[in-house]
Design a protein around this motif. Structure first.
Motif, PDB file in Angstrom:
ATOM      1  N   LEU A   5       0.586  -0.926   0.167  1.00 53.79           N
ATOM      2  CA  LEU A   5      -0.411  -0.161  -0.374  1.00 53.79           C
ATOM      3  C   LEU A   5       0.838   0.767  -0.408  1.00 53.79           C
ATOM      4  N   PHE A   6       0.900   2.026  -1.231  1.00 50.51           N
ATOM      5  CA  PHE A   6       1.470   3.285  -0.865  1.00 50.51           C
ATOM      6  C   PHE A   6       2.469   3.145  -1.276  1.00 50.51           C
ATOM      7  N   GLY A   7       3.526   2.753  -1.799  1.00 49.51           N
ATOM      8  CA  GLY A   7       4.930   2.128  -1.797  1.00 49.51           C
ATOM      9  C   GLY A   7       5.873   0.704  -1.167  1.00 49.51           C
ATOM     10  N   HIS A   8       4.557   0.670   0.698  1.00 49.19           N
ATOM     11  CA  HIS A   8       5.232  -0.117   1.674  1.00 49.19           C
ATOM     12  C   HIS A   8       4.561  -1.132   1.321  1.00 49.19           C
ATOM     13  N   GLY A   9       5.087  -2.150   1.756  1.00 47.05           N
ATOM     14  CA  GLY A   9       4.519  -3.026   2.629  1.00 47.05           C
ATOM     15  C   GLY A   9       4.010  -3.401   3.909  1.00 47.05           C
ATOM     16  N   ILE A  10       3.771  -4.247   4.530  1.00 43.42           N
ATOM     17  CA  ILE A  10       2.660  -4.808   5.247  1.00 43.42           C
ATOM     18  C   ILE A  10       3.379  -5.942   6.115  1.00 43.42           C
ATOM     19  N   LYS A  11       3.819  -4.680   7.156  1.00 42.49           N
ATOM     20  CA  LYS A  11       4.162  -6.483   8.324  1.00 42.49           C
ATOM     21  C   LYS A  11       3.199  -6.664   9.711  1.00 42.49           C
ATOM     22  N   LEU A  12       3.157  -8.053   9.537  1.00 37.81           N
ATOM     23  CA  LEU A  12       1.673  -8.168  10.183  1.00 37.81           C
ATOM     24  C   LEU A  12       2.466  -8.702  11.765  1.00 37.81           C
ATOM     25  N   HIS A  13       1.630  -7.932  12.899  1.00 35.07           N
ATOM     26  CA  HIS A  13       2.169  -8.307  14.104  1.00 35.07           C
ATOM     27  C   HIS A  13       0.882  -9.483  15.260  1.00 35.07           C
ATOM     28  N   SER A  14       1.326 -10.683  15.696  1.00 35.04           N
ATOM     29  CA  SER A  14       0.172 -11.475  16.692  1.00 35.04           C
ATOM     30  C   SER A  14       0.504 -10.780  18.217  1.00 35.04           C
ATOM     31  N   ALA A  15      -1.425 -10.638  18.997  1.00 30.52           N
ATOM     32  CA  ALA A  15      -1.086 -10.522  20.241  1.00 30.52           C
ATOM     33  C   ALA A  15      -2.676 -11.993  20.724  1.00 30.52           C
ATOM     34  N   PHE A  16      -2.493 -12.508  21.025  1.00 27.85           N
ATOM     35  CA  PHE A  16      -3.149 -13.792  21.124  1.00 27.85           C
ATOM     36  C   PHE A  16      -4.370 -13.523  22.692  1.00 27.85           C
ATOM     37  N   SER A  17      -3.952 -12.120  23.084  1.00 25.82           N
ATOM     38  CA  SER A  17      -4.667 -11.566  24.027  1.00 25.82           C
ATOM     39  C   SER A  17      -4.600 -10.070  24.326  1.00 25.82           C
ATOM     40  N   ALA A  18      -6.020  -9.319  25.201  1.00 27.39           N
ATOM     41  CA  ALA A  18      -5.144  -8.267  25.287  1.00 27.39           C
ATOM     42  C   ALA A  18      -4.322  -7.748  26.019  1.00 27.39           C
ATOM     43  N   GLY A  19      -3.684  -8.412  26.414  1.00 27.39           N
ATOM     44  CA  GLY A  19      -2.395  -8.414  27.964  1.00 27.39           C
ATOM     45  C   GLY A  19      -1.802  -8.154  26.956  1.00 27.39           C
ATOM     46  N   GLU A  20      -1.126  -9.178  25.776  1.00 29.38           N
ATOM     47  CA  GLU A  20      -0.429  -9.112  25.150  1.00 29.38           C
ATOM     48  C   GLU A  20       0.276  -8.144  24.547  1.00 29.38           C
ATOM     49  N   ALA A  21      -1.430  -7.314  23.918  1.00 34.56           N
ATOM     50  CA  ALA A  21      -1.639  -6.502  22.747  1.00 34.56           C
ATOM     51  C   ALA A  21      -1.505  -5.400  23.515  1.00 34.56           C
ATOM     52  N   ARG A  22      -1.413  -4.918  24.742  1.00 29.08           N
ATOM     53  CA  ARG A  22      -0.963  -4.513  25.730  1.00 29.08           C
ATOM     54  C   ARG A  22       0.438  -4.053  25.370  1.00 29.08           C
ATOM     55  N   THR A  23       1.031  -4.547  25.815  1.00 32.35           N
ATOM     56  CA  THR A  23       2.494  -4.521  26.073  1.00 32.35           C
ATOM     57  C   THR A  23       3.441  -3.838  24.706  1.00 32.35           C
ATOM     58  N   LEU A  24       2.516  -4.739  23.184  1.00 30.24           N
ATOM     59  CA  LEU A  24       3.062  -4.782  22.092  1.00 30.24           C
ATOM     60  C   LEU A  24       3.019  -3.354  21.293  1.00 30.24           C
ATOM     61  N   LEU A  25       1.438  -2.401  21.742  1.00 31.02           N
ATOM     62  CA  LEU A  25       1.406  -0.969  21.947  1.00 31.02           C
ATOM     63  C   LEU A  25       2.236   0.027  22.529  1.00 31.02           C
ATOM     64  N   GLY A  26       2.532  -0.687  23.684  1.00 34.71           N
ATOM     65  CA  GLY A  26       3.219   0.020  24.570  1.00 34.71           C
ATOM     66  C   GLY A  26       4.521   0.485  23.762  1.00 34.71           C
ATOM     67  N   SER A  27       5.568  -0.363  23.095  1.00 40.15           N
ATOM     68  CA  SER A  27       6.874  -0.330  22.159  1.00 40.15           C
ATOM     69  C   SER A  27       6.395   0.297  21.282  1.00 40.15           C
ATOM     70  N   ASP A  28       8.359   0.416  20.728  1.00 44.91           N
ATOM     71  CA  ASP A  28       8.579   1.646  20.079  1.00 44.91           C
ATOM     72  C   ASP A  28       7.686   1.359  18.495  1.00 44.91           C
ATOM     73  N   THR A  29       6.515   0.101  18.222  1.00 43.40           N
ATOM     74  CA  THR A  29       6.534  -0.148  16.938  1.00 43.40           C
ATOM     75  C   THR A  29       5.673   1.076  16.019  1.00 43.40           C
ATOM     76  N   PRO A  30       5.581   1.086  15.096  1.00 38.35           N
ATOM     77  CA  PRO A  30       4.506   2.421  15.179  1.00 38.35           C
ATOM     78  C   PRO A  30       2.835   1.717  13.760  1.00 38.35           C
ATOM     79  N   PHE A  31       2.839   1.117  15.226  1.00 35.08           N
ATOM     80  CA  PHE A  31       1.261   0.205  14.294  1.00 35.08           C
ATOM     81  C   PHE A  31      -0.069   1.683  13.960  1.00 35.08           C
ATOM     82  N   CYS A  32      -0.270   2.253  12.775  1.00 35.21           N
ATOM     83  CA  CYS A  32      -1.169   1.511  12.210  1.00 35.21           C
ATOM     84  C   CYS A  32      -2.592   1.219  12.083  1.00 35.21           C
ATOM     85  N   VAL A  33      -2.664   0.570  11.796  1.00 35.74           N
ATOM     86  CA  VAL A  33      -4.582  -0.301  12.540  1.00 35.74           C
ATOM     87  C   VAL A  33      -3.771  -1.768  13.494  1.00 35.74           C
ATOM     88  N   ALA A  34      -4.832  -2.209  13.773  1.00 35.10           N
ATOM     89  CA  ALA A  34      -5.450  -3.103  14.888  1.00 35.10           C
ATOM     90  C   ALA A  34      -6.749  -4.093  14.360  1.00 35.10           C
TER      91      ALA A  34
END
Length: 509
Positions: free
Chosen positions: A47-76
């Motif tokens: 999309l728009f000249g960039h590829g996609i990298k998918l990240h997995s979280a199997f619980s809301a707790g794991e998601a909080r950890t990932l979202l608190g990192s430096d990774t600039p998530f654009c969609v969840a």
């Protein structure tokens, strides 16, 4: 459902391809098969000249950890029901309210629509889309991601623009406080890098002032990764290619914004214009060029005001030196004395930590300290021997006469000069003239002038004496501490005699 395992695409591009940050998408779901299907559908999407990298979280707790990192998530993609019936909704609340992340696009997915009715969720939660897992076909999911990434891209672009405009305002305000060209060069470049969100750039500011009487005068500021940091007169020191572009822009009076640089011509006065050249990395959107044009309109005016201020200060100094030289010449003394005294006064003022404004002002006003000698007859001024009591009384009148001349002006420098002229022959013990002031009643500027004037005069040749040796000068001034001179200033001279001698030697007779 059987879990399907898919190998990830290589995360590093080949050495021939530029490293491009992918769009980071987070899948939050407690069903592994949902992750597998999502990866199968989206893994090769671009999309728009960039590829996609998918990240997995199997619980809301794991998601909080990932979202608190430096990774600039654009969609969840977020499942509603996970470790609790409302884990997904609580995660949405945490993202928006606790983490204050309003940029990421949130797509809620549910396999149990009854647990979270669509109308209620859309009304009560800050989400961007709501989908039933059964509704998301491969094409539907791709379209959903495309719309979400585009929304994220637009939001972050607007955010970057707002940040840049705030930086533009802050930098312009900071530049207004600068009064030294070197400082302006550094601040201008740092402000530019902040506004454009760059690590490095090159900046050239060239000012040309026309005159009816002399050739045009160019003043150039250059700084940055590809430009040597300097403030110089004339374009000759610049690289040939840069000099030619600046000369051409002065001639054409044009402004050109390119993908890799910006060069613009700005009229700053009836007799002056400025060319700004900025080099930067590729800017296909022309957003940087637009920002630079806004920045330039502020920068060149600040540059022009600073140049005019510096010119005024320089002109004042030159006029003061000319007047001082004329007075010294009438006394058959060297005009270099007034220049040296100005530097020595500046040195003393700096050593005793006087305010910057005071230091600058005493340096400018110092050459006027003996202006009152203009009223003294030449027969007295030129007399090689000792004065008679009557002649000495006439000679002493030069202090009050000089003050009277300068007091007619309202200029701060002239007012300071009047104080120097009147009181630079006052003595610490009250034995001086014209007012017999004692100790700290003598203004600091006059105390500084008294010791600076004697230090230089004793070290210089006069019609009535040879220059004294530095040791003899030091011994005399120390002997007169607390009598003729402020003891604190005598201590400054004692500690820095070598520096003061070197300063005096810079301008020989």
């Amino acid at each position: 459902m059987t879990r399907m395992i898919f190998s990830d695409e290589p995360s590093l591009p080949s050495s021939k391809e530029p490293l491009v940050e992918p769009w980071h998408i987070l899948i939050v779901d407690d069903e592994p098969s949902v992750h597998d299907v999502t990866r199968l559908t989206l893994n090769r999407l671009e999309l728009f000249g960039h590829g996609i990298k998918l990240h997995s979280a199997f619980s809301a707790g794991e998601a909080r950890t990932l979202l608190g990192s430096d990774t600039p998530f654009c969609v969840a993609f977020i499942d509603v029901v996970m470790e609790t019936p409302h884990a997904g909704l609580e995660l949405v609340e945490w993202i928006r309210n606790d983490s204050k992340n309003n940029a990421i696009r949130l797509i809620l997915r549910t396999g149990q629509a009854g647990m979270a009715p669509e109308s209620e969720v859309i009304r009560n939660y800050d989400i961007n889309d709501y989908k039933s897992k059964t509704d998301l076909t491969a094409q539907g999911m791709a379209t959903c991601v495309f719309n979400a990434v585009r929304g994220y891209k637009d939001i972050t672009t607007i955010g970057s623009q707002l940040t840049a405009f705030r930086q533009l305002i802050d930098t312009s305000a900071s530049l207004l406080k600068v009064d030294v060209l070197d400082d302006m060069a550094n601040l201008a470049l740092q402000g530019l890098l902040g506004i454009l969100q760059l690590d490095s750039s090159a900046l050239y500011l060239a000012r040309r002032q026309e005159s009816l009487f002399v050739e045009p005068v160019d003043t150039v500021i250059s700084c940055g990764s590809a430009a040597q940091h300097r403030v110089v007169t004339g374009l000759a020191a610049l690289p040939d290619a840069i000099r030619e572009r600046i000369e051409q822009t002065f001639s054409d009076k044009s402004t050109v914004a390119g993908a890799n640089d910006f060069i613009g011509h700005f009229v700053t006065g009836k007799d002056s214009a400025v060319v700004l050249l900025v080099e930067y990395t590729s800017d296909d959107s022309n957003f940087r060029a637009g920002l630079i044009e806004l920045y330039a309109s502020q920068l060149v005016l600040i540059f022009e005001n600073l140049m005019r201020k510096n010119q005024l200060t320089t002109n004042q100094k030159e006029l003061m030196y000319i007047v001082g030289d004329a007075i010294e010449a009438r006394s058959l003394e060297t005009g270099s004395h007034v220049k040296r005294v100005a530097l020595i006064c500046e040195f003393f003022a700096h050593q005793i930590h006087m305010p910057k404004e005071f230091i600058e002002a005493i340096k400018i006003a110092a050459p006027l300290h003996d202006i009152g000698k203009i009223v003294i007859p030449e027969t007295i001024l030129h007399k090689p021997g000792k004065f008679t009591p009557e002649e000495w009384a006439i000679m002493q009148t030069h202090s009050a006469a000089g003050a009277k001349i300068l007091e007619k002006s309202n200029l701060p420098v002239a007012q300071l000069g009047a104080r120097l002229a009147r009181w630079h022959h006052e003595n610490w013990d009250g034995s001086g003239y014209p007012d017999g002031l004692v100790g700290t009643a003598i203004p600091m500027e006059a105390r500084i002038m008294a010791i600076a004037d004697v230090f230089d005069a004793l070290g210089s040749k006069r019609s009535y004496k040879e220059p004294w040796h530095n040791d003899a000068i030091m011994a005399f001034i120390v002997e007169q501490s607390g009598i003729k001179f402020d003891p604190d200033l005598v201590e400054v001279l004692r500690l820095h005699i070598d520096d003061l001698v070197e300063l005096r030697n810079q301008i020989p007779d």
